[in-house]
Design an enzyme around this catalytic site. Structure first.
Site, PDB file in Angstrom:
ATOM      1  N   ILE A 139       0.871  -1.166   0.000  1.00 38.06           N
ATOM      2  CA  ILE A 139       0.000   0.000   0.000  1.00 38.06           C
ATOM      3  C   ILE A 139       0.910   1.219   0.000  1.00 38.06           C
ATOM      4  CG2 ILE A 139      -1.931  -1.164   1.128  1.00 38.06           C
ATOM      5  CD1 ILE A 139      -1.225   0.162   3.733  1.00 38.06           C
ATOM      6  N   ASP A 140       0.406   2.333  -0.495  1.00 31.42           N
ATOM      7  CA  ASP A 140       1.230   3.526  -0.634  1.00 31.42           C
ATOM      8  C   ASP A 140       1.779   3.994   0.708  1.00 31.42           C
ATOM      9  OD1 ASP A 140       0.577   3.499  -3.328  1.00 31.42           O
ATOM     10  OD2 ASP A 140      -1.091   4.907  -3.070  1.00 31.42           O
ATOM     11  N   LYS A 141       2.897   4.695   0.647  1.00 30.90           N
ATOM     12  CA  LYS A 141       3.537   5.218   1.853  1.00 30.90           C
ATOM     13  C   LYS A 141       2.553   5.994   2.723  1.00 30.90           C
ATOM     14  CE  LYS A 141       7.160   8.442   3.365  1.00 30.90           C
ATOM     15  NZ  LYS A 141       8.256   9.345   2.937  1.00 30.90           N
ATOM     16  N   ARG A 245      -6.954   5.516  -5.889  1.00 30.58           N
ATOM     17  CA  ARG A 245      -6.766   6.957  -6.083  1.00 30.58           C
ATOM     18  C   ARG A 245      -7.055   7.353  -7.533  1.00 30.58           C
ATOM     19  NH1 ARG A 245      -0.853   7.611  -3.880  1.00 30.58           N
ATOM     20  NH2 ARG A 245      -1.206   9.834  -4.305  1.00 30.58           N
TER      21      ARG A 245
END
Length: 320
Positions: A139-141, A245
């Site tokens: 998952i994104d930072k 997103r």
């Protein structure tokens, strides 16, 4: 072993700068990386080596040999972790926003991998490769929430198979600018690297990788006919880079606080709520992760409550 990438250029590419033409068709190789590989003699057209990326493209079959990344052994770091589950085969973490999943250029330390190496010790070493031991999904930072990592080869292979078959329950909570219309549905739109900005992903007009997101608006904030924001639950069938997103932005309802895909300002009351809540990242949280344990066969399901910034944001939005 190198990883050959095959690209067929047709007449529409004739006369275009070669590295640009190829970069637009190779979604996972940056233009700078492509230029370096061409200079190293790793590009062939119809069997002939090409070393000038600035040359004009001509139609033909191109093959780019991409060497494997040089493994960089991460160092163990004593970073606190919120452990939801752990056994001899896998570990489930509630990842905070701001923690990168694994080392990469520019962020070689302070990652989840560094923390896992310290927490799990030798049991994690080499599982899934030196550079990203134990990592089977990302998952994104700046996205918070539940992630799973493997501690054994059996778990790594089993989890990788589950993710590849989309046999994983994954649900995310997002707070969006406005609300997607209709209020529930499925977004089926392939995703590829943006042709305008190589650091971004985008809904692909052609090609790309298939991506499927089911969404449902759980709560509206502001006037129902023209909501200022919404709480949206998203369930993934695929796991492409920045999928939620990109998909929400394609519906005109990007995640609040998203610095990459959140074009356009939220309404003033929403901006005020974000500032008061201290939201300094995209409002996206991996709330649910469920799967069958690949070794024991046990059904596992984990839920993570909203972190403080998103919970505070929801409370403030509720007053709109």
């Amino acid at each position: 072993m190198s990883d050959p990438r095959h690209v067929a250029l047709d007449e529409t590419a004739r006369g275009e700068r070669l590295d640009k033409a190829l970069a637009g068709r190779l979604i996972d190789v940056s233009r700078a990386r492509l230029q370096a590989l061409i200079a190293e003699g790793r590009l062939r057209r119809d069997g002939v080596v090409i070393t000038d990326g600035a040359a004009r493209a001509v139609p033909g079959d191109y093959v780019l040999d991409v060497p494997p990344p040089a493994p960089a052994a991460p160092e163990a770091e004593a970073i606190p972790l919120v452990v939801l589950f752990e056994d001899a085969h896998l570990i489930v973490i509630d990842k905070p926003a701001g923690l990168t999943m694994h080392p990469a250029p520019g962020s070689e330390t302070g990652t989840l991998v560094n923390a896992l190496l310290a927490h799990c010790g030798a049991s994690l070493s080499g599982i899934g490769g030196v550079a990203r031991p134990g990592i089977v999904h990302r998952i994104d930072k700046e996205t918070s929430g539940v992630v799973v990592a493997a501690k054994s080869d059996a778990a790594h292979q089993g989890l990788s198979a589950l993710f590849a078959a989309h046999d994983i329950e994954r649900a995310y909570v997002a707070f969006t600018r406005g609300a997607p219309d209709p209020r529930r549905g499925t977004i089926e739109a392939a995703i590829a690297r943006s042709t305008h900005d190589r650091k971004k992903m985008a809904v692909a007009r052609s090609g790309g990788r298939a991506a499927l997101t089911h969404y449902r608006v759980e709560r509206l904030f502001g006037p129902e006919e023209r909501p200022l924001a919404a709480r949206v639950i998203c369930r993934l069938e695929t796991g492409r880079t920045h999928q939620i997103r990109v998909h929400l932005a394609s519906k005109g309802a990007p995640c609040l606080g998203d610095p990459v895909y959140g074009a356009g300002q939220p309404a003033a009351p929403v901006r005020a709520a974000m500032a008061e809540a201290g939201l300094a990242r995209q409002a996206l949280h991996a709330a649910i992760l469920g799967f069958v344990h690949p070794v024991t066969g046990e059904t596992l399901r984990f839920e993570s409550p909203l972190p403080a910034d998103m919970a505070d944001l929801e409370a403030r939005l509720a007053g709109l």
